[in-house]
Design a protein around this motif. Sequence first.
Motif, PDB file in Angstrom:
ATOM      1  N   VAL A 114       0.869  -1.173   0.000  1.00  0.00           N
ATOM      2  CA  VAL A 114       0.000   0.000   0.000  1.00  0.00           C
ATOM      3  C   VAL A 114       0.908   1.225   0.000  1.00  0.00           C
ATOM      4  O   VAL A 114       1.895   1.275   0.729  1.00  0.00           O
ATOM      5  N   LEU A 115       0.595   2.199  -0.843  1.00  0.00           N
ATOM      6  CA  LEU A 115       1.353   3.453  -0.854  1.00  0.00           C
ATOM      7  C   LEU A 115       0.413   4.586  -0.491  1.00  0.00           C
ATOM      8  O   LEU A 115      -0.759   4.579  -0.854  1.00  0.00           O
ATOM      9  N   CYS A 116       0.930   5.597   0.241  1.00  0.00           N
ATOM     10  CA  CYS A 116       0.089   6.739   0.618  1.00  0.00           C
ATOM     11  C   CYS A 116      -0.238   7.558  -0.621  1.00  0.00           C
ATOM     12  O   CYS A 116      -1.283   8.188  -0.702  1.00  0.00           O
ATOM     13  N   LYS A 117       0.672   7.571  -1.600  1.00  0.00           N
ATOM     14  CA  LYS A 117       0.417   8.176  -2.902  1.00  0.00           C
ATOM     15  C   LYS A 117       1.377   7.531  -3.894  1.00  0.00           C
ATOM     16  O   LYS A 117       2.424   7.001  -3.502  1.00  0.00           O
ATOM     17  N   GLU A 118       0.991   7.568  -5.156  1.00  0.00           N
ATOM     18  CA  GLU A 118       1.753   6.893  -6.216  1.00  0.00           C
ATOM     19  C   GLU A 118       3.244   7.205  -6.142  1.00  0.00           C
ATOM     20  O   GLU A 118       4.083   6.330  -6.269  1.00  0.00           O
ATOM     21  N   ASP A 119       3.556   8.489  -5.950  1.00  0.00           N
ATOM     22  CA  ASP A 119       4.955   8.905  -6.037  1.00  0.00           C
ATOM     23  C   ASP A 119       5.553   9.158  -4.657  1.00  0.00           C
ATOM     24  O   ASP A 119       6.386  10.040  -4.495  1.00  0.00           O
ATOM     25  N   CYS A 120       5.114   8.388  -3.675  1.00  0.00           N
ATOM     26  CA  CYS A 120       5.672   8.562  -2.330  1.00  0.00           C
ATOM     27  C   CYS A 120       7.190   8.394  -2.387  1.00  0.00           C
ATOM     28  O   CYS A 120       7.693   7.433  -2.958  1.00  0.00           O
ATOM     29  N   LYS A 121       7.905   9.348  -1.798  1.00  0.00           N
ATOM     30  CA  LYS A 121       9.370   9.319  -1.884  1.00  0.00           C
ATOM     31  C   LYS A 121       9.982   8.465  -0.771  1.00  0.00           C
ATOM     32  O   LYS A 121      11.181   8.203  -0.779  1.00  0.00           O
ATOM     33  N   GLY A 122       9.177   8.085   0.212  1.00  0.00           N
ATOM     34  CA  GLY A 122       9.671   7.197   1.250  1.00  0.00           C
ATOM     35  C   GLY A 122      10.576   7.872   2.264  1.00  0.00           C
ATOM     36  O   GLY A 122      10.704   9.092   2.299  1.00  0.00           O
ATOM     37  N   LEU A 123      11.192   7.025   3.074  1.00  0.00           N
ATOM     38  CA  LEU A 123      12.083   7.531   4.121  1.00  0.00           C
ATOM     39  C   LEU A 123      13.527   7.427   3.641  1.00  0.00           C
ATOM     40  O   LEU A 123      13.886   6.499   2.931  1.00  0.00           O
ATOM     41  N   CYS A 124      14.363   8.358   4.069  1.00  0.00           N
ATOM     42  CA  CYS A 124      15.787   8.282   3.752  1.00  0.00           C
ATOM     43  C   CYS A 124      16.375   7.083   4.497  1.00  0.00           C
ATOM     44  O   CYS A 124      16.202   6.966   5.708  1.00  0.00           O
ATOM     45  N   PRO A 125      17.054   6.175   3.788  1.00  0.00           N
ATOM     46  CA  PRO A 125      17.601   4.994   4.468  1.00  0.00           C
ATOM     47  C   PRO A 125      18.750   5.335   5.411  1.00  0.00           C
ATOM     48  O   PRO A 125      19.117   4.530   6.264  1.00  0.00           O
ATOM     49  N   VAL A 126      19.311   6.531   5.260  1.00  0.00           N
ATOM     50  CA  VAL A 126      20.449   6.909   6.107  1.00  0.00           C
ATOM     51  C   VAL A 126      19.970   7.598   7.385  1.00  0.00           C
ATOM     52  O   VAL A 126      20.264   7.163   8.493  1.00  0.00           O
ATOM     53  N   CYS A 127      19.192   8.692   7.239  1.00  0.00           N
ATOM     54  CA  CYS A 127      18.828   9.468   8.433  1.00  0.00           C
ATOM     55  C   CYS A 127      17.372   9.274   8.844  1.00  0.00           C
ATOM     56  O   CYS A 127      16.965   9.738   9.900  1.00  0.00           O
TER      57      CYS A 127
END
Length: 165
Positions: free
Chosen positions: A123-136
């Motif tokens: 499930v995505l909150c929106k099509e182009d969800c950029k997600g969380l930064c894997p570093v910070c």
Amino acid sequence: MMIDLKQLFEIEGESVRIDCNLDLSELQLGNATPFTEPVHLDGVIRNRAGVVSLSYTARAVAHFVCDRCLAPVDTPVVYRFEHILVKQVNRDSNDELIVVPNLVLDLDELASSDVILELPSKVLCKEDCKGLCPVCGANRNEQSCECTQKRIDPRLEILSKLLEN
Ligand SMILES: [Zn+2]
Ligand SMILES: [Zn+2]
């Protein structure tokens, strides 16, 4: 809910209405508990010319979690299901046939597996969800961070490795 179908299997033209709630509050889907409120089931079981069929709709507001940024995603879901109910499996076994032992249908069990199979794997909150930064761990939909750019350029990564040695 257990539904006794003995009479229904005997009498052609007979039908039984379904109007009840299904408790799936224990169900976990990844980080989400989608059905904190009951799932409403609405439908009918019919005997038409000796063939017993169940058709019903499951409705709920599902609480999912975005696969990329973990934001809550609440969405109404409506799933429709159709089954043929039989007393026993005959020679040509068929996945669409549901065997009803002792002619008592365990609707909760059937509906639970129906609904679970229908749930989206992602499930995505929106099509182009950029997600969380894997570093910070910053939510990239809300803020940009420095670490992404450093990470993404592979030439810089090679260069920094060379400099380390
Ligand atoms: Zn998201
Ligand atoms: Zn970052």
